[in-house]
Write a protein that holds these residues in place. Structure first.
Motif, PDB file in Angstrom:
ATOM      1  N   PHE A 276       0.761  -1.422   0.200  1.00  0.00           N
ATOM      2  CA  PHE A 276      -0.113  -0.135  -0.604  1.00  0.00           C
ATOM      3  C   PHE A 276       0.628   1.416   0.476  1.00  0.00           C
ATOM      4  O   PHE A 276       1.522   1.813   0.538  1.00  0.00           O
ATOM      5  N   GLY A 277      -0.048   1.985  -1.156  1.00  0.00           N
ATOM      6  CA  GLY A 277       0.828   3.469  -0.806  1.00  0.00           C
ATOM      7  C   GLY A 277       2.460   3.450  -1.764  1.00  0.00           C
ATOM      8  O   GLY A 277       2.801   4.579  -2.095  1.00  0.00           O
ATOM      9  N   LYS A 278       2.643   2.511  -3.314  1.00  0.00           N
ATOM     10  CA  LYS A 278       3.127   2.583  -3.606  1.00  0.00           C
ATOM     11  C   LYS A 278       2.734   3.194  -5.135  1.00  0.00           C
ATOM     12  O   LYS A 278       4.071   3.644  -5.790  1.00  0.00           O
ATOM     13  N   THR A 279       1.596   3.720  -4.775  1.00  0.00           N
ATOM     14  CA  THR A 279       0.938   4.300  -6.620  1.00  0.00           C
ATOM     15  C   THR A 279       0.332   4.945  -6.140  1.00  0.00           C
ATOM     16  O   THR A 279       0.235   4.923  -5.436  1.00  0.00           O
ATOM     17  N   ILE A 280       0.167   6.751  -6.957  1.00  0.00           N
ATOM     18  CA  ILE A 280      -0.647   7.310  -7.381  1.00  0.00           C
ATOM     19  C   ILE A 280      -2.017   6.897  -6.925  1.00  0.00           C
ATOM     20  O   ILE A 280      -3.496   7.587  -5.850  1.00  0.00           O
ATOM     21  N   LYS A 281      -2.483   5.551  -7.296  1.00  0.00           N
ATOM     22  CA  LYS A 281      -4.646   5.627  -6.872  1.00  0.00           C
ATOM     23  C   LYS A 281      -4.414   5.274  -5.633  1.00  0.00           C
ATOM     24  O   LYS A 281      -5.461   5.110  -5.171  1.00  0.00           O
ATOM     25  N   ASP A 282      -3.286   4.855  -4.468  1.00  0.00           N
ATOM     26  CA  ASP A 282      -3.801   4.595  -3.133  1.00  0.00           C
ATOM     27  C   ASP A 282      -3.375   5.782  -2.351  1.00  0.00           C
ATOM     28  O   ASP A 282      -3.759   6.195  -0.730  1.00  0.00           O
ATOM     29  N   PHE A 283      -3.108   7.346  -3.061  1.00  0.00           N
ATOM     30  CA  PHE A 283      -3.895   9.106  -2.345  1.00  0.00           C
ATOM     31  C   PHE A 283      -4.902   8.873  -1.508  1.00  0.00           C
ATOM     32  O   PHE A 283      -4.459   9.398  -0.250  1.00  0.00           O
TER      33      PHE A 283
END
Length: 636
Positions: A276-283
């Protein structure tokens, strides 16, 4: 997305230290299962891991060495894939001379230099003359607003990504010292701004005009060359791009340092998935997790309340000193800078040093910040006692030798002078201050003397015979405000200096607590959210609230030729002091409340918890020893 290519969003950092932390445990405390896509490696690793060996002792407790049951190749693979440690340089160009700076201290040096260029750009200020509302110069207001937006966008990453980078690169007990030093150097910027701005304001705004202008520095219409400071800061800031660009993604030794750290994150219902938190989708989900972290939000509101006070006083402290103690604006600004800058810098360094010296945990750091805020709150009442009565002012608090009315600058002695209310040039005569030489009824002056002196003043009671020649040494009035008879200035400066120290001593511990109480992958995002609230609730409304409050104590306004009210010339000193005490006490109570509430809500990681961590092709599961967990709980 592969870790070798970096992270799409810098606000999210993968939690790779947890993997190495589990690997650093002894064989009796750890249980490892490795899964690989290679069948041969899958068959060979269990036999190697079953060999019992004695754990190695590290020379420093905070930096444990790798366990003997994990090969150096595995550890190096994990370090490079997760931390991407590398040499100092650009792409394939890595000069040997730069490698000595590829350390946390080297990065701290560049961090400090860039931090100096940040409050430098905003301290140069100057009074402006009255302009018509239809002037084309009003359109340039939007240019300044755009410039401030760019300053905020360019300066904030230094205190979010840069602070998290420092925290990654040094052991836990040293992190606060590095952060405190960096923040202290950011306060050095305003000090340079005060000195540099003061010198630049002695030059006329149009440097090509030079001596040909009829307006001198003593004239309120004088405009200094404030714009030169922005050019110098711009050149200095851009020159730091070169050293900053040569640092690798992670400094050498980061993996080993992170292996010795223990999580102190507040236990909430946040997402614990390692990916979790490795892509902008998780923002959106990451933002929601942080907003649900009650301890983090309490600390953010606490720092926002403190920021409201500090920015308010940083803006209006010179005005307070000028009016309370009857000083010139330039000398008041000098005294204000001499108190604010060293006190704030010393407080930042002391706070970081003490947290580092006593190796305070997250909860203890919050308790320390609560204590320092309490001391500052107690000393805030100094404004009630360290103030001065207003000096006599003709037409405002003193009559014109028994003539005229209070509240009116016009009296029989100056009724025929046709004086302009829009031209404020204070003079002092007979212990009474006058709005201008014209309102004092002065008809002659000696212009070559510094300060200017005036004689034949019809509104000033004559105590000696004054001749009509300009060469005489006698005079009835001199330019400037009357000297105050108040002796409270040294007491005020000393106590206020102590208040500033204790106020800023809480800054570094709170920042460290924010870094510790949130998930490791969300530290940069947490700092970004903190700075957003800091601006919205603190640094932006702070000067506005202070300015509105101080203006409410005004007793003599500037009225221009068009009848429009402008700046305030005279304030009610006692009322001003009481109003500032009310603001300070209110904000300090808010700070103490949220700081104390964060301490009550904080819950350290629970004992006897199995945590799984995923790293692409390997899964490492660790069961911590009961004694180590109990130690962590006690420290929390």
């Amino acid at each position: 997305m592969k870790s070798a290519k970096g992270i799409e969003n810098l606000a999210f950092v993968p939690s790779s230290p947890d993997i190495l932390r589990r690997l650093s445990a002894s064989p009796s405390e750890i249980e490892i299962s490795a899964f690989s896509s290679d069948p041969q490696k899958e068959n060979s690793q269990p036999q190697e891991l079953q060999k019992p060996q004695e754990p190695q002792k590290s020379p420093e407790p905070s930096l444990p060495s790798a366990p003997p049951n994990v090969s150096e190749e595995q550890l190096r693979s994990l370090s490079l894939s997760e931390f991407e440690e590398g040499p100092c340089g650009w792409r394939n160009f890595h000069p040997q001379c730069l490698q000595r700076f590829n350390t946390p201290r080297g990065f701290l040096l560049c961090y400090c230099l860039l931090a100096v260029t940040q409050d430098t750009c905003v301290t140069a200020s100057n009074s402006t003359s009255c302009t018509s509302s239809t002037s084309s110069l009003s359109n340039y207001l939007y240019v300044f607003i755009l410039g401030q937006l760019l300053l905020g966008a360019g300066g904030t990453p230094l205190y979010t990504l840069g602070t998290a980078f420092l925290d990654d690169s040094v052991p836990t007990h040293k992190s606060s010292l590095y952060i405190g030093t960096g923040y202290a150097m950011s306060i050095l910027g305003p000090a340079i701004g005060y000195v540099l701005g003061g010198q630049l304001l002695t030059m006329y705004i149009d440097v090509a005009v030079e001596e040909s202008t009829d307006v001198t520095e003593d004239d309120p219409r004088w405009l200094g060359a404030w714009w030169i400071g922005f050019l110098l800061s711009w050149i200095f800031a851009w020159s730091l791009i070169i050293p900053f660009s040569c640092f690798p993604k992670h400094l050498p030794g980061t993996a080993e340092i992170q292996a010795g750290k223990t999580s102190q994150a507040h236990q909430s219902n946040g997402n614990a998935d390692a990916k979790f938190g490795k892509t902008i989708k998780d923002f959106p989900a990451a933002l929601k997790n942080l907003m649900k972290n009650a301890v983090f939000m309490c600390l953010v509101l606490s720092t926002s309340s403190e920021a409201l006070i500090t920015t308010g006083f940083a803006t209006f402290l010179p005005k307070f000193i000028e009016n309370q103690f009857g000083l010139t604006s330039s000398f008041a600004a000098t005294l204000g800078g001499a108190v604010l800058i060293p006190g704030a810098a010393l407080g930042q360094i002391l706070g970081g040093f003490l947290v580092s010296k006593f190796k305070m945990t997250c909860k203890n750091a919050m308790k320390f910040a609560l204590f320092t805020s309490g001391v500052a709150f107690t000393l805030s009442f100094v404004f009630i006692y360290a103030n001065c009565e207003n000096e006599p002012f003709a037409g405002v608090s003193e009559s014109y030798n028994g003539t005229g009315e209070l509240g009116s600058l016009i009296a029989p002695c100056n009724a025929n002078c046709n004086c302009l209310r829009s031209y404020y040039y204070p003079v002092c005569g007979g212990g009474v201050q006058y709005f201008s030489p014209c309102f004092a009824g002065c008809s002659n002056t000696v212009s070559h003397r510094k300060p200017k002196v005036y004689y034949n003043c019809s509104c000033i009671e004559r105590k000696t015979e004054i001749t009509s020649t300009a060469e005489t040494l006698g005079f009835e009035a001199k330019a400037g405000k009357c000297e105050t008879h108040c002796a409270n200035l040294p007491i005020f400066l000393c106590i206020f200096f102590i208040i500033i120290i204790f106020t800023f001593m809480a800054s570094t511990p709170i920042t460290v607590s924010i870094l510790r109480c949130v998930n490791h992958r969300q530290r940069s995002l947490a700092l970004g959210i903190q700075f957003m609230f800091l601006r919205l609730l603190g640094t932006i409304p702070g000067p506005i609230i202070f300015g509105f409050t101080i203006d409410s104590t005004c007793i003599l306004w500037d009225i221009n030729d068009c009848g429009i009210k402008g700046a305030c010339w005279i304030y009610d000193n006692i009322k001003m002091a009481h109003m500032l005490v009310a603001i300070s006490v209110t904000c300090k109570v808010i700070t103490i409340f949220f700081n104390g509430f964060a301490i009550l809500l904080y819950r350290p990681p629970p004992p006897a918890t199995d945590v799984s961590f995923h790293n692409e092709n390997s899964v490492v599961t660790n069961v911590l020893a009961e004694q180590d967990l109990n130690k962590v709980v006690k420290e929390g």
